[in-house]
Design a protein around this motif. Structure first.
Motif, short mmCIF file in Angstrom:
data_model
loop_
_atom_site.label_atom_id
_atom_site.label_comp_id
_atom_site.label_asym_id
_atom_site.label_seq_id
_atom_site.Cartn_x
_atom_site.Cartn_y
_atom_site.Cartn_z
N PHE A 103 -109.51 -32.95 18.13
CA PHE A 103 -110.83 -33.30 18.69
C PHE A 103 -110.97 -34.80 18.91
CE2 PHE A 103 -114.17 -29.76 18.13
CZ PHE A 103 -113.28 -28.81 18.59
N CYS A 104 -110.37 -35.61 18.05
CA CYS A 104 -110.57 -37.06 18.14
C CYS A 104 -109.48 -37.77 18.94
CB CYS A 104 -110.62 -37.67 16.74
SG CYS A 104 -112.23 -37.47 15.97
N THR A 105 -108.25 -37.39 18.72
CA THR A 105 -107.09 -38.15 19.21
C THR A 105 -107.07 -39.51 18.50
OG1 THR A 105 -107.91 -39.50 21.07
CG2 THR A 105 -107.44 -37.16 21.53
N PRO A 106 -105.90 -40.21 18.54
CA PRO A 106 -105.85 -41.52 17.88
C PRO A 106 -106.80 -42.55 18.51
CG PRO A 106 -103.84 -41.07 19.12
CD PRO A 106 -104.60 -39.79 19.05
N ALA A 107 -107.31 -42.27 19.69
CA ALA A 107 -108.25 -43.22 20.31
C ALA A 107 -109.54 -43.30 19.51
CB ALA A 107 -108.53 -42.82 21.75
N ILE A 108 -109.86 -42.26 18.74
CA ILE A 108 -111.13 -42.22 17.99
C ILE A 108 -110.90 -42.22 16.49
CG2 ILE A 108 -113.15 -40.74 17.51
CD1 ILE A 108 -113.21 -40.02 20.45
N HIS A 143 -101.27 -32.30 16.53
CA HIS A 143 -101.99 -32.33 17.81
C HIS A 143 -101.71 -31.10 18.64
CE1 HIS A 143 -104.09 -36.08 18.11
NE2 HIS A 143 -103.08 -36.71 17.55
N SER A 144 -102.75 -30.64 19.33
CA SER A 144 -102.55 -29.81 20.50
C SER A 144 -102.62 -30.79 21.66
CB SER A 144 -103.64 -28.75 20.60
OG SER A 144 -103.59 -28.17 21.89
N ALA A 145 -101.47 -31.13 22.24
CA ALA A 145 -101.44 -32.08 23.36
C ALA A 145 -102.07 -31.48 24.61
CB ALA A 145 -100.00 -32.51 23.65
N THR A 146 -102.20 -30.14 24.57
CA THR A 146 -102.83 -29.38 25.63
C THR A 146 -104.23 -29.90 25.96
OG1 THR A 146 -101.74 -27.51 24.54
CG2 THR A 146 -103.33 -26.97 26.27
N LYS A 147 -104.87 -30.50 24.98
CA LYS A 147 -106.29 -30.87 25.13
C LYS A 147 -106.42 -32.29 25.69
CE LYS A 147 -106.66 -26.81 23.28
NZ LYS A 147 -106.84 -26.58 21.85
N TYR A 148 -106.90 -33.23 24.88
CA TYR A 148 -107.18 -34.57 25.43
C TYR A 148 -105.93 -35.37 25.77
CZ TYR A 148 -112.07 -34.03 24.05
OH TYR A 148 -113.36 -33.61 23.92
N ILE A 149 -104.80 -35.07 25.15
CA ILE A 149 -103.60 -35.87 25.44
C ILE A 149 -103.18 -35.64 26.88
CG2 ILE A 149 -101.14 -36.13 24.89
CD1 ILE A 149 -101.93 -35.86 21.93
N GLY A 179 -118.42 -40.30 18.44
CA GLY A 179 -118.62 -38.90 18.07
C GLY A 179 -117.67 -37.95 18.78
N GLY A 180 -116.90 -38.45 19.76
CA GLY A 180 -115.97 -37.59 20.50
C GLY A 180 -116.65 -36.86 21.64
N GLY A 181 -115.97 -35.86 22.20
CA GLY A 181 -116.44 -35.23 23.43
C GLY A 181 -116.97 -33.81 23.29
#
Ligand SMILES: *Cc1c(COP(=O)(O)O)cnc(C)c1O
Length: 394
Positions: free
Chosen positions: A186-191, A204-210, A305-307
């Motif tokens: 949900f966050c990724t390292p960006a958050i 990670h599921s790279a399928t999502k935000y990555i 808070g993320g997306g």
């Protein structure tokens, strides 16, 4: 490239990249299954591990390696093992680090398929799993046995965006000789960077935000070299390897991760704030809202808070809560009705009848997945168009 010198935004664009002799500025796609050797002796040296280099793309592939090195730089991990999906990342992590008879303590509030993997499939292979409350550290402490190897959490959780204190759970795990695994989808390292907060392993599921544009399936496991060695050993033998093509797509995705996550979070906060003011909405779950039960903790661990915004719609004189939720979903014209998340396109889903439909009703209630719950993965469209697309009846 000295990773310590650069800001994460720069690392997301630059880290991990390697050029071939042709000097391409965009990473090359190595779409080949095997690699040629100069001689029988070199083949023997590669297989024997005395000479580094690629052998076969089930083991390593240069495009996949570039993806692994970029994501490792962003998470602050020694090593990254890329996998064919988020679920195979979880599978490789458990298969690499646990054996029959071992025990895992997992949060009750995890991805529905992760519950299935732990509770049904891995159980048949002799793994014991205890599900506990994400937010109550006493339950984690109480669940520990002499066989406990892993603690497994998602924070924020799907779909209720509950947040746990990563440091507190890491300390409890470490005292028991276990490792804390954080699904950071949900966050990724960006958050959020769980390893810097005390966790041992990131999934990670790279399928999502990555990816960020809903194209490819992929996953990753990250941690110390010592912990990743058996995870990689499982992967290269069992073949849950990431495809080179998907790694190439994810490399491009990571270049824009930081600016995308900022834009997702800005839209999500605006939508969550607006939803909170709607009379048909009983409750909004978003870590960036002051009303969120772990708002202060979330803002310590996360840069936003993320997306993902989840909310509970009220029943009315004409409709049950599920009917009201379905009516809202069916009235959308812009937002996509799909269970995926992390896409530039906003998506809307009814967790009780989709992602969590195979969880037993009792487990669903225990996890707080009510019939009126709706989850929106807020995309990158103009915010006023998103608000206008949510038409509440009654
Ligand atoms: C989607 C998802 C997964 C599984 O990832 P796949 O790439 O679909 O296999 C795992 N954890 C979370 C939190 C997810 O959202």
């Amino acid at each position: 490239m000295n990773k310590q010198q650069y800001h994460p935004n720069t690392l997301s664009v630059r880290a991990g990249s390697e050029m071939t002799e042709f000097g391409e500025n965009s990473e090359a796609l190595f779409l080949n299954s095997s690699f040629r050797f100069n001689s029988a002796a070199q083949a023997a040296a590669r297989f024997g591990g005395t000479e580094p280099g690629n052998i076969y793309s089930r083991f390593t592939n240069p495009t996949v390696t570039m993806f692994q090195n970029k994501l490792a730089a962003l998470e602050g991990a020694e090593q990254c093992v890329a996998t064919s999906s988020g679920m195979s990342a979880i599978l490789a992590c458990v298969m690499g680090l646990c054996s029959a008879g071992d025990h895992i303590v997992a949060s009750r509030s995890i991805f529905g398929t992760s519950v299935q993997l732990f509770g049904n499939i891995l159980k048949r292979w002799g793994l014991e799993v205890t599900f506990v409350s994400l937010t109550n550290p006493d339950e984690w402490q109480a669940a520990i046995t002499s066989k406990t190897k892993l603690f497994f959490v998602e924070t924020p959780s799907n779909p209720l965006t509950e947040v746990c204190d990563i440091k507190v759970l890491a300390d409890i795990a470490h005292q028991a000789g276990a490792h804390l695994v954080v699904d950071n989808c949900f966050c990724t390292p960006a958050i959020q960077r769980p390893l810097a907060l005390g966790a041992d392993i990131v999934i990670h599921s790279a399928t999502k935000y990555i990816d960020g544009q809903g194209r490819c399936l992929g996953g990753a496991v990250l941690g110390s070299k010592a912990l990743m060695e058996p995870v990689y050993g499982f992967l290269r033998t069992a073949g849950v390897t990431m495809s080179a093509f998907n790694a190439w797509v994810f490399l491009k995705g990571l270049e824009t991760l930081y600016i995308r996550m900022e834009a997702h979070a800005k839209n999500a906060l605006a939508l969550a704030t607006w939803l909170e003011a709607q009379p048909q909405v009983a409750r909004v779950y978003y870590p960036g809202l002051k009303s969120h039960p772990q708002h202060a903790l979330a803002m310590r661990q996360q840069s936003s808070g993320g997306g993902i915004v989840t909310f509970e719609i009220k029943s009315n004189a004409n409709q049950t809560a599920q009917q009201a939720a379905w009516a809202l979903i069916d009235a959308t014209q812009l937002i996509s009705i799909t269970a995926n998340l992390g896409d530039a396109k906003s998506t809307i889903t009814h967790p009780a009848t989709t992602t969590h439909s195979r969880v037993t009703p009792e487990a669903r209630i225990a996890a707080g997945i009510t019939d009126g719950l709706v989850r929106i993965a807020v995309g990158l469209e103009y915010i006023e168009d998103l608000k206008a697309d949510l038409v509440f009846a009654g």
